[in-house]
Scaffold this motif. Structure first.
Motif, PDB file in Angstrom:
ATOM      1  N   GLN A  80      -0.634  22.264  64.827  1.00 25.15           N
ATOM      2  CA  GLN A  80       0.379  21.455  64.152  1.00 25.15           C
ATOM      3  C   GLN A  80       0.087  19.965  64.256  1.00 25.15           C
ATOM      4  O   GLN A  80       0.851  19.149  63.758  1.00 25.15           O
ATOM      5  N   GLU A  81      -1.009  19.585  64.894  1.00 26.35           N
ATOM      6  CA  GLU A  81      -1.416  18.182  64.983  1.00 26.35           C
ATOM      7  C   GLU A  81      -2.168  17.808  63.717  1.00 26.35           C
ATOM      8  O   GLU A  81      -3.188  18.413  63.389  1.00 26.35           O
ATOM      9  N   ASN A  82      -1.670  16.819  62.994  1.00 25.21           N
ATOM     10  CA  ASN A  82      -2.298  16.349  61.761  1.00 25.21           C
ATOM     11  C   ASN A  82      -2.655  14.883  61.910  1.00 25.21           C
ATOM     12  O   ASN A  82      -1.838  14.083  62.378  1.00 25.21           O
ATOM     13  N   HIS A  83      -3.874  14.541  61.512  1.00 27.36           N
ATOM     14  CA  HIS A  83      -4.329  13.155  61.515  1.00 27.36           C
ATOM     15  C   HIS A  83      -4.883  12.854  60.127  1.00 27.36           C
ATOM     16  O   HIS A  83      -5.624  13.659  59.561  1.00 27.36           O
ATOM     17  N   PHE A  84      -4.506  11.717  59.577  1.00 27.55           N
ATOM     18  CA  PHE A  84      -4.968  11.326  58.256  1.00 27.55           C
ATOM     19  C   PHE A  84      -4.899   9.817  58.142  1.00 27.55           C
ATOM     20  O   PHE A  84      -4.305   9.142  58.986  1.00 27.55           O
ATOM     21  N   ILE A  85      -5.527   9.288  57.109  1.00 22.58           N
ATOM     22  CA  ILE A  85      -5.522   7.844  56.872  1.00 22.58           C
ATOM     23  C   ILE A  85      -4.696   7.568  55.627  1.00 22.58           C
ATOM     24  O   ILE A  85      -4.902   8.199  54.586  1.00 22.58           O
ATOM     25  N   VAL A  86      -3.760   6.633  55.748  1.00 21.10           N
ATOM     26  CA  VAL A  86      -2.961   6.183  54.612  1.00 21.10           C
ATOM     27  C   VAL A  86      -3.586   4.880  54.117  1.00 21.10           C
ATOM     28  O   VAL A  86      -3.825   3.964  54.912  1.00 21.10           O
ATOM     29  N   THR A  87      -3.867   4.813  52.829  1.00 23.87           N
ATOM     30  CA  THR A  87      -4.532   3.648  52.265  1.00 23.87           C
ATOM     31  C   THR A  87      -3.807   3.156  51.023  1.00 23.87           C
ATOM     32  O   THR A  87      -3.129   3.930  50.341  1.00 23.87           O
ATOM     33  N   ALA A  90      -6.792  -1.229  49.768  1.00 23.71           N
ATOM     34  CA  ALA A  90      -7.127  -2.553  50.273  1.00 23.71           C
ATOM     35  C   ALA A  90      -7.200  -2.503  51.799  1.00 23.71           C
ATOM     36  O   ALA A  90      -8.056  -3.136  52.404  1.00 23.71           O
ATOM     37  N   SER A  91      -6.290  -1.739  52.415  1.00 23.03           N
ATOM     38  CA  SER A  91      -6.251  -1.581  53.867  1.00 23.03           C
ATOM     39  C   SER A  91      -5.969  -0.122  54.198  1.00 23.03           C
ATOM     40  O   SER A  91      -5.376   0.597  53.398  1.00 23.03           O
ATOM     41  N   ASP A  92      -6.407   0.289  55.384  1.00 29.22           N
ATOM     42  CA  ASP A  92      -6.204   1.655  55.854  1.00 29.22           C
ATOM     43  C   ASP A  92      -5.464   1.647  57.182  1.00 29.22           C
ATOM     44  O   ASP A  92      -5.666   0.752  57.997  1.00 29.22           O
ATOM     45  N   ILE A  93      -4.620   2.667  57.401  1.00 29.47           N
ATOM     46  CA  ILE A  93      -3.957   2.863  58.688  1.00 29.47           C
ATOM     47  C   ILE A  93      -4.078   4.331  59.060  1.00 29.47           C
ATOM     48  O   ILE A  93      -3.764   5.213  58.257  1.00 29.47           O
TER      49      ILE A  93
END
Length: 158
Positions: A80-87, A90-93
């Motif tokens: 249930q652990e999810n990791h992703f990048i929100v972009t 111009a910038s990523d988190i």
């Protein structure tokens, strides 16, 4: 026998009484508005794109909504652990979420996640908002993408 002017009590005219009543009501209304805003201050959650988060240096622990696109190739899942990048292109988190994601969550699609920034600069989501269909992008995300010049209307409909 009439009283001297200095001893006589001054009576208020109707106009003065009305103005005093209106002024008192204005003070009470201003006080009530201030109390409501102070009470709700901790309940307000602001929407930010990744560029906004970086530019405004949002403090760790501050509740926010982070919106943008899930970067292609960034989503990993371990139970249930999810990791992703929100972009916003111009910038990523880097974001993490523990739980079951909405069925329509996928890379390249719009996402709005509620949570807070961690001490390490990553985003810890407490809730990932569901989308209506595979073409839907929340209005806040569309506005942020348009502001950054990255909006592609042929790929989504608000």
């Amino acid at each position: 026998m009439t009283m001297p002017a200095a001893i006589r009590k001054k009576s208020w005219s109707r106009k003065q009484k009305r103005l005093a009543t209106i002024a008192a009501l204005g003070v009470v209304l201003a006080l009530a508005t201030t109390l409501v805003l102070v009470a709700l201050r901790d309940q307000i959650v602001f929407f930010y794109s990744p560029s906004d988060v970086i530019a405004r240096q949002v403090e760790a622990g501050t509740p926010i909504r982070l919106g943008g696109l899930v970067k292609d190739g960034s989503w990993t899942r371990d139970g249930q652990e999810n990791h992703f990048i929100v972009t916003d292109n111009a910038s990523d988190i880097v974001a993490s979420y523990t739980g079951i994601l909405p069925d329509l969550f996928r890379e390249g699609q719009g996402v709005v996640a509620e949570g807070s920034m961690g001490d390490d600069g990553s985003f810890i989501a407490s809730n990932v908002l569901a989308k209506h269909d595979e073409n839907y992008i929340p209005k806040e995300v569309v506005d942020a993408l348009k502001a950054s010049g990255e909006w592609r209307p042929e790929t989504a409909t608000p």
